[in-house]
Write a protein that holds these residues in place. Sequence first.
Motif, short mmCIF file in Angstrom:
data_model
loop_
_atom_site.label_atom_id
_atom_site.label_comp_id
_atom_site.label_asym_id
_atom_site.label_seq_id
_atom_site.Cartn_x
_atom_site.Cartn_y
_atom_site.Cartn_z
N ALA A 264 0.76 -1.49 -0.03
CA ALA A 264 -0.16 0.19 0.10
C ALA A 264 0.82 1.20 -0.10
CB ALA A 264 -0.96 0.01 1.08
N LEU A 265 2.13 1.13 0.80
CA LEU A 265 2.91 2.30 0.79
C LEU A 265 3.53 2.69 -0.43
CD1 LEU A 265 4.16 4.71 2.27
CD2 LEU A 265 5.75 3.28 3.47
N GLY A 266 4.13 1.31 -0.85
CA GLY A 266 4.83 1.72 -2.42
C GLY A 266 4.04 2.22 -3.34
N VAL A 267 2.58 1.74 -3.40
CA VAL A 267 1.72 2.25 -4.36
C VAL A 267 1.54 3.68 -4.12
CG1 VAL A 267 -0.88 2.09 -5.22
CG2 VAL A 267 0.28 0.08 -4.68
N ALA A 268 1.22 4.25 -2.97
CA ALA A 268 0.96 5.69 -2.59
C ALA A 268 2.20 6.47 -3.05
CB ALA A 268 0.92 5.82 -1.20
N LEU A 269 3.45 5.93 -2.88
CA LEU A 269 4.72 6.58 -3.10
C LEU A 269 4.87 6.82 -4.65
CD1 LEU A 269 7.38 5.22 -0.77
CD2 LEU A 269 6.25 7.53 -0.71
N THR A 270 4.34 5.72 -5.45
CA THR A 270 4.43 5.49 -7.06
C THR A 270 3.33 6.56 -7.52
OG1 THR A 270 5.26 3.43 -6.91
CG2 THR A 270 4.54 4.10 -8.90
N VAL A 271 2.38 6.54 -6.57
CA VAL A 271 1.27 7.55 -7.19
C VAL A 271 1.45 8.91 -7.15
CG1 VAL A 271 -0.97 8.46 -6.49
CG2 VAL A 271 -0.67 5.94 -6.90
N LYS A 272 2.08 9.29 -5.90
CA LYS A 272 2.75 10.68 -5.87
C LYS A 272 3.80 11.03 -6.87
CE LYS A 272 3.36 12.68 -1.83
NZ LYS A 272 3.83 13.06 -0.41
N LYS A 273 4.46 10.14 -7.47
CA LYS A 273 5.63 10.52 -8.48
C LYS A 273 4.82 10.73 -9.58
CE LYS A 273 9.72 8.87 -10.35
NZ LYS A 273 9.43 9.40 -11.95
N LEU A 274 3.95 10.01 -10.03
CA LEU A 274 3.22 10.12 -11.26
C LEU A 274 2.39 11.45 -11.15
CD1 LEU A 274 1.08 6.73 -11.81
CD2 LEU A 274 2.95 7.70 -13.29
N MET A 275 2.01 11.84 -10.04
CA MET A 275 1.26 13.10 -10.01
C MET A 275 2.22 14.08 -9.95
SD MET A 275 -1.33 12.24 -6.77
CE MET A 275 -1.86 14.04 -6.48
N ALA A 276 3.35 14.13 -9.46
CA ALA A 276 4.58 14.97 -9.72
C ALA A 276 4.95 15.21 -11.10
CB ALA A 276 5.81 14.64 -8.73
N ASP A 277 4.78 13.94 -11.70
CA ASP A 277 5.23 14.00 -13.39
C ASP A 277 4.21 14.70 -14.19
OD1 ASP A 277 7.42 13.17 -12.66
OD2 ASP A 277 7.06 11.00 -13.13
N GLY A 278 2.93 14.94 -13.56
CA GLY A 278 1.79 15.66 -14.30
C GLY A 278 0.53 14.78 -14.41
N VAL A 279 0.37 13.71 -14.13
CA VAL A 279 -0.73 12.59 -14.20
C VAL A 279 -1.72 13.34 -13.20
CG1 VAL A 279 -1.97 10.50 -14.34
CG2 VAL A 279 0.74 10.90 -14.79
N PRO A 280 -2.87 13.84 -13.42
CA PRO A 280 -3.98 14.24 -12.47
C PRO A 280 -4.41 13.22 -11.63
CG PRO A 280 -4.50 15.19 -14.77
CD PRO A 280 -3.31 13.96 -14.63
N ALA A 281 -4.55 13.58 -10.27
CA ALA A 281 -4.97 12.71 -9.34
C ALA A 281 -6.38 11.86 -10.01
CB ALA A 281 -5.47 13.01 -7.98
N ARG A 282 -7.52 12.31 -10.46
CA ARG A 282 -8.40 11.92 -11.00
C ARG A 282 -8.37 10.83 -12.35
NH1 ARG A 282 -8.11 17.03 -13.11
NH2 ARG A 282 -8.18 17.42 -15.34
N GLU A 283 -7.11 11.07 -12.60
CA GLU A 283 -6.74 9.93 -13.88
C GLU A 283 -5.92 8.82 -13.45
OE1 GLU A 283 -8.07 9.80 -16.69
OE2 GLU A 283 -8.96 11.74 -16.96
N ILE A 284 -6.04 8.68 -12.03
CA ILE A 284 -5.14 7.42 -11.48
C ILE A 284 -6.20 6.62 -10.63
CG2 ILE A 284 -3.40 6.60 -9.89
CD1 ILE A 284 -2.31 9.44 -10.37
#
Length: 682
Positions: free
Chosen positions: A327-347
């Motif tokens: 769960a933590l690894g997924v959360a960290l990867t999601v944060k990186k995707l969001m920092a790279d420009g993927v909107p939260a609503r698109e995850i």
Amino acid sequence: MDVLAGLDPEQRDVAESVRGPVCVLAGAGTGKTRAITHRIAHAVQSGVVEPQCVLAVTFTTRAAGELRQRLRRLGAPGVQARTFHAAALRQLSYFWPRVIGGDTPQIVESKLPLLVEACRTLRRNPDRGELRDVASEIEWAKVTQTGPEDYPAAALKARRTPPIAPEEVARLYEAYEELRRRRNLIDFETILELTAAVITEHREVAAQVRQQYRYFVVDEFQDVNPLQKLLLDTWLGGRDDLCVVGDPNQTIYSFTGATPLYLTNFAVEHPSATVIRLVRDYRSTPQVVTLANRVMARSPHRLELVAQRPEGPEPVFTEYDDEPAEALGVALTVKKLMADGVPAREIAVLFRVNAQSEAYEQAFAEARVPYVLRGAERFFERPEVRQAVVLLRGAARSANDEESLAPAVHAILSGIGLTPEPPGGGSAREKWESLKALADLAEDMAAEGADLPAFVAELERRAMEQHAPPVEGVTLASLHSAKGLEWDAVFLVGLTDGMVPIVYAETPEQIEEERRLLYVGVTRAREHLHLSWALARSPGGRRSRRPSRFLDGLSSLTASPPPKAERRAPSRKAAQPVQCRICGRSLATAAEQKLGRCAGCPADYDEELLEKLKAWRSSVAKENKVPAYVVFTDVTLQAIAERVPASEEDLMQIAGIGRVKLDRYGDAVLDLCRSAAGVSGE
């Protein structure tokens, strides 16, 4: 309007096959809704059928609303698009006073109260958790046309696992039906049964129904159950102007009585049927499509998808030591995707059972990643949303012309739980997300000049069509509830044997349905796809789990290492706010965040382009008979004029433009932008 323009060859084949039985086998992301709506519009335009004689049937209110919207845009606003239950209830309510007499029976929204009463009648102690499962068994029995006396044998044959002895389920089923009939109540299954019975037993009713509806389209035909098929055959009355659409590889509701056999055997039942396969996948990258094809490589009804999008990243397979680490690894990867420009609503994070969400709610809350839970409850049926709509409706009656929309809505919602910062998680977080979505919609409409009565009218329209406002957060959902949706990035988690396939899937048919469930999960991703599993349930636990058997051969299973920060306590530092691209100040409102700058900061933009965008929007809104802000808000058009996007990728970076709006309006907007920049689109 040329409704055949822009269709690919197979979609055009569907649209031009306007008569007789037609079966469309449509793979994930292949544009089936586009194909069938253009088929209906073409049939109407060419005089094959009058729009009021068409009945398009689907499985959700939202899907029916989407069909109606598309058909209005294509010049066929009179077509009826409804769910099976909505269409049947409308007919039953109309004919009941004439052929039965009196008012239509009251609908049972939930079987639980009657089942609790049935338990008392049978001197059983009611257990609500147990009774929910009994209700599911009764629903299965009714849609498969199985009576109480036949339930034990039918359940044994179907290898069902009821929560109590089959004979006890049968007793409760019989008592439930007795109570329901005695009180003149109908449940959702009875609506279909009675409608079919009224048409069958009353010749004048059959004549009127069949005179009205002569042209049928059924979407998601792989999900039809025997009771729905009975009603459909009753509507048809031996005629064959029927088009069915579906994908046997997306059959994931067999436990509710759905069967793909009506779809796969359509050409047997209708020997003259035209069968068309849609395999061009416009949703996902070649990497995602390749993986999806490999998941279903052994399916007898396999549709080999052909990717149409540019190359993307390879799917990522990750193995974790335990579930909290996953769960933590997924959360960290999601944060990186969001920092790279993927909107939260698109995850989205998708899991097999709802109980798995708790670990991700906690990890996302600690990592300060916004999320929203997607469950069975519809947005406009949530208690907080219903309460908000009642309060807003009351305020709209006494609103004055000077009252601004956004502050008025914020004031009302603050009184029932909307706070500046979201709560940590659980039901409080769900409630907050719902209210925040209403507040954001109010801000969008306020920028368009709407007032409070117009906002309330828009909410009522959306409620009727189940068109929930977008929520800015990562979606946490079960694989079943994700069907029909799509995101830029998808995380499929908990992929271990015993979970996918689920432990109680024992027969070959049940195992294959679990494989199809994984396929549905894979095909939700447009670009980024992550698949993961944990070897133990808790830290330090026995690492006895193995990856899902469905992953065998899909990769080398040399899983990528988890993020290095996996064992580090998650930072409680607040997520970085969006900053103004001109002065650097943090942006507070949704409108400012869409613009990427403070409302008061100067910005250069092409005034002529903005006027052209507004003129185009006005034309589209008028054609579709919707308010202009439904197409794009003023703020979104302003952002387009300031940034002048040159590609779909640039356009998607503007808040307010998701995949759906890109598909609908992207080409037209980019043409206007290229024209303003003096660039050819050829």
